[in-house]
Write a protein that holds these residues in place. Structure first.
Motif, PDB file in Angstrom:
ATOM      1  N   PRO A 123      -8.614   9.073  -0.709  1.00 32.71           N
ATOM      2  CA  PRO A 123      -8.170   7.677  -0.753  1.00 32.71           C
ATOM      3  C   PRO A 123      -8.903   6.868  -1.824  1.00 32.71           C
ATOM      4  CG  PRO A 123      -9.701   7.984   1.056  1.00 32.71           C
ATOM      5  CD  PRO A 123      -9.497   9.330   0.436  1.00 32.71           C
ATOM      6  N   SER A 124      -8.576   7.120  -3.076  1.00 36.02           N
ATOM      7  CA  SER A 124      -9.291   6.451  -4.151  1.00 36.02           C
ATOM      8  C   SER A 124      -8.443   5.433  -4.901  1.00 36.02           C
ATOM      9  CB  SER A 124      -9.826   7.491  -5.147  1.00 36.02           C
ATOM     10  OG  SER A 124      -8.766   8.260  -5.671  1.00 36.02           O
ATOM     11  N   ARG A 125      -7.130   5.451  -4.682  1.00 40.22           N
ATOM     12  CA  ARG A 125      -6.284   4.557  -5.478  1.00 40.22           C
ATOM     13  C   ARG A 125      -6.189   3.163  -4.887  1.00 40.22           C
ATOM     14  NH1 ARG A 125      -1.097   3.281  -4.351  1.00 40.22           N
ATOM     15  NH2 ARG A 125      -0.171   4.072  -2.434  1.00 40.22           N
ATOM     16  N   LEU A 169     -11.057  -0.622  -1.763  1.00 43.35           N
ATOM     17  CA  LEU A 169      -9.909  -0.018  -1.094  1.00 43.35           C
ATOM     18  C   LEU A 169      -8.954  -1.051  -0.508  1.00 43.35           C
ATOM     19  CD1 LEU A 169     -11.573   3.011   0.746  1.00 43.35           C
ATOM     20  CD2 LEU A 169     -10.183   3.049  -1.320  1.00 43.35           C
ATOM     21  N   HIS A 198       2.297  10.523   6.073  1.00 38.16           N
ATOM     22  CA  HIS A 198       1.779  10.056   4.786  1.00 38.16           C
ATOM     23  C   HIS A 198       0.292   9.747   4.898  1.00 38.16           C
ATOM     24  CE1 HIS A 198       1.509   8.068   0.942  1.00 38.16           C
ATOM     25  NE2 HIS A 198       1.169   6.931   1.503  1.00 38.16           N
ATOM     26  N   LEU A 199      -0.108   9.090   5.970  1.00 37.78           N
ATOM     27  CA  LEU A 199      -1.515   8.761   6.172  1.00 37.78           C
ATOM     28  C   LEU A 199      -2.354  10.035   6.256  1.00 37.78           C
ATOM     29  CD1 LEU A 199      -3.544   6.476   6.635  1.00 37.78           C
ATOM     30  CD2 LEU A 199      -3.012   6.578   9.069  1.00 37.78           C
ATOM     31  N   ALA A 259      -7.483   5.827   5.675  1.00 35.16           N
ATOM     32  CA  ALA A 259      -7.783   7.244   5.550  1.00 35.16           C
ATOM     33  C   ALA A 259      -9.237   7.506   5.170  1.00 35.16           C
ATOM     34  CB  ALA A 259      -6.853   7.886   4.518  1.00 35.16           C
ATOM     35  N   ASP A 260      -9.940   6.494   4.737  1.00 34.30           N
ATOM     36  CA  ASP A 260     -11.348   6.644   4.396  1.00 34.30           C
ATOM     37  C   ASP A 260     -12.168   6.646   5.680  1.00 34.30           C
ATOM     38  OD1 ASP A 260     -13.480   6.232   2.022  1.00 34.30           O
ATOM     39  OD2 ASP A 260     -14.124   5.115   3.802  1.00 34.30           O
ATOM     40  N   LEU A 285      -3.340  11.587   2.851  1.00 34.45           N
ATOM     41  CA  LEU A 285      -4.225  10.849   1.952  1.00 34.45           C
ATOM     42  C   LEU A 285      -5.648  11.364   2.105  1.00 34.45           C
ATOM     43  CD1 LEU A 285      -2.861   7.218   2.491  1.00 34.45           C
ATOM     44  CD2 LEU A 285      -2.428   8.728   0.564  1.00 34.45           C
ATOM     45  N   SER A 299       0.809  -1.216   0.000  1.00 36.93           N
ATOM     46  CA  SER A 299       0.000   0.000   0.000  1.00 36.93           C
ATOM     47  C   SER A 299       0.846   1.272   0.000  1.00 36.93           C
ATOM     48  CB  SER A 299      -0.940   0.014   1.212  1.00 36.93           C
ATOM     49  OG  SER A 299      -0.225   0.081   2.425  1.00 36.93           O
ATOM     50  N   SER A 312      -4.676   3.712   2.308  1.00 37.20           N
ATOM     51  CA  SER A 312      -5.767   4.521   1.782  1.00 37.20           C
ATOM     52  C   SER A 312      -7.087   4.142   2.427  1.00 37.20           C
ATOM     53  CB  SER A 312      -5.868   4.354   0.262  1.00 37.20           C
ATOM     54  OG  SER A 312      -4.793   4.972  -0.392  1.00 37.20           O
TER      55      SER A 312
END
Length: 307
Positions: A189-191, A241, A182-183, A199-200, A186, A128, A196
């Motif tokens: 978070p779509s990738r 995700l 980094h978190l 982060a949703d 994000l 990830s 990710s």
């Protein structure tokens, strides 16, 4: 335990500082491939970072921190043109030390190290992460890194008692703080990927519920209701995700935890089965083999042989 703490505990993260690099003039060093994660920071000055397979080099400045997570060779240099020397000719010792390179007085100081994981479960995090995680020293997210960098500058400036222990802990801290930064970045978070998913807001909340107690037999409907989504929308977004259906993810996480206990070797299979929420050894063994590829007893023996 929050999901990131839980997964990092599962990975048995180990950090080690490789060296403090003091460079001046025109210089370029090429580093070979590596296992798991390389971590570095610029204590003073600037440098260029180029990773094989990544089109655009990154200009690093004082206070910047980076993680490399694709295992590919990379290059650090004073500019983008010079012919690099092999890092193995520059870093002749495996112990943390001060290395000087280039011409003239040093005008740039970098520190670099490695972070390694339990190979059995490393994919959850590594898959990830992008090839380069960059935390700029001027960003709002970087303030939590500054104290660690100041301590690393102090610890690496000259030999000190227990310096290897201290710099190992600090490399670990630098890694976790960079992951946090980094978190926090994000915001879309779509990738896909586990970070990710964290982060949703809704999928991340469901992961927190699952990681609180991996032995609980959550249903998709219960998880969806807990995060205020319909069952179908939640199941679709979670799989997009995370890459797994919610129930499959929970089972995998439960078996990874059991595998860690098996590798520790201090409890019986029956005890671990009960701790994992299984009423019988056979039900646990079947589930474990389906996820991990081996029966529990064979998995434990293989882990002992590979240690």
């Amino acid at each position: 335990m929050d999901p990131l703490s839980d997964v990092l505990a599962l990975l048995n993260v180990e950090g080690a500082l490789s060296a403090r690099l003091e460079v001046g003039g025109t210089w370029a060093i090429r580093f070979p491939g590596y296992r798991h994660v390389r971590i570095g920071a610029v204590l003073s000055g600037s440098a260029w970072l180029a990773v094989d397979g990544v089109d655009t080099p990154v200009h690093l400045r004082e206070g910047d921190c980076y993680l490399l997570a694709d295992g590919l060779p990379y290059r650090l240099s004073s500019d983008r043109e010079g012919e690099p020397v092999d890092a193995r000719t520059v870093f002749t010792s495996t112990a943390a030390c001060i290395v000087r390179h280039g011409g003239g007085d040093p005008d740039t100081v970098l520190i670099g190290g490695k972070v390694t994981f339990d190979d059995h479960n490393s994919g959850l995090l590594l898959d990830s992460l992008p090839p380069i995680v960059l935390v700029r020293g001027t960003s709002d997210l970087a303030h939590v890194l500054r104290s660690a960098l100041e301590m690393l500058a102090y610890e690496t400036a000259s030999p000190r008692p227990a310096s290897a222990l201290m710099t190992g802990y600090l490399a670990h801290i630098l890694f976790v703080q960079a992951l946090r930064a980094h978190l926090g970045s994000l915001d879309a978070p779509s990738r896909g990927g586990w970070l990710s998913a964290l982060a949703d807001p809704q999928v991340g909340a469901s992961l927190a519920l699952m990681h609180e107690d991996v032995t609980r037999r959550w249903t998709v409907a219960e998880l969806a209701a807990a995060v205020n989504m319909s069952r179908s929308s939640f199941a679709e977004r979670f799989k997009t995700l995370v890459g797994l259906a919610p129930v499959d993810y929970l089972l995998q996480r439960r078996m990874q935890t059991a595998g860690q206990a098996l590798r520790a070797g201090d409890r019986t299979v029956s005890a671990i089965a009960a701790e994992s929420g299984y009423a019988s050894d056979s039900a646990f063994s079947n589930a474990f083999k389906r996820v991990m590829g081996y029966p529990p007893s064979q998995y434990r023996k293989g882990a002992v042989r590979s240690d």
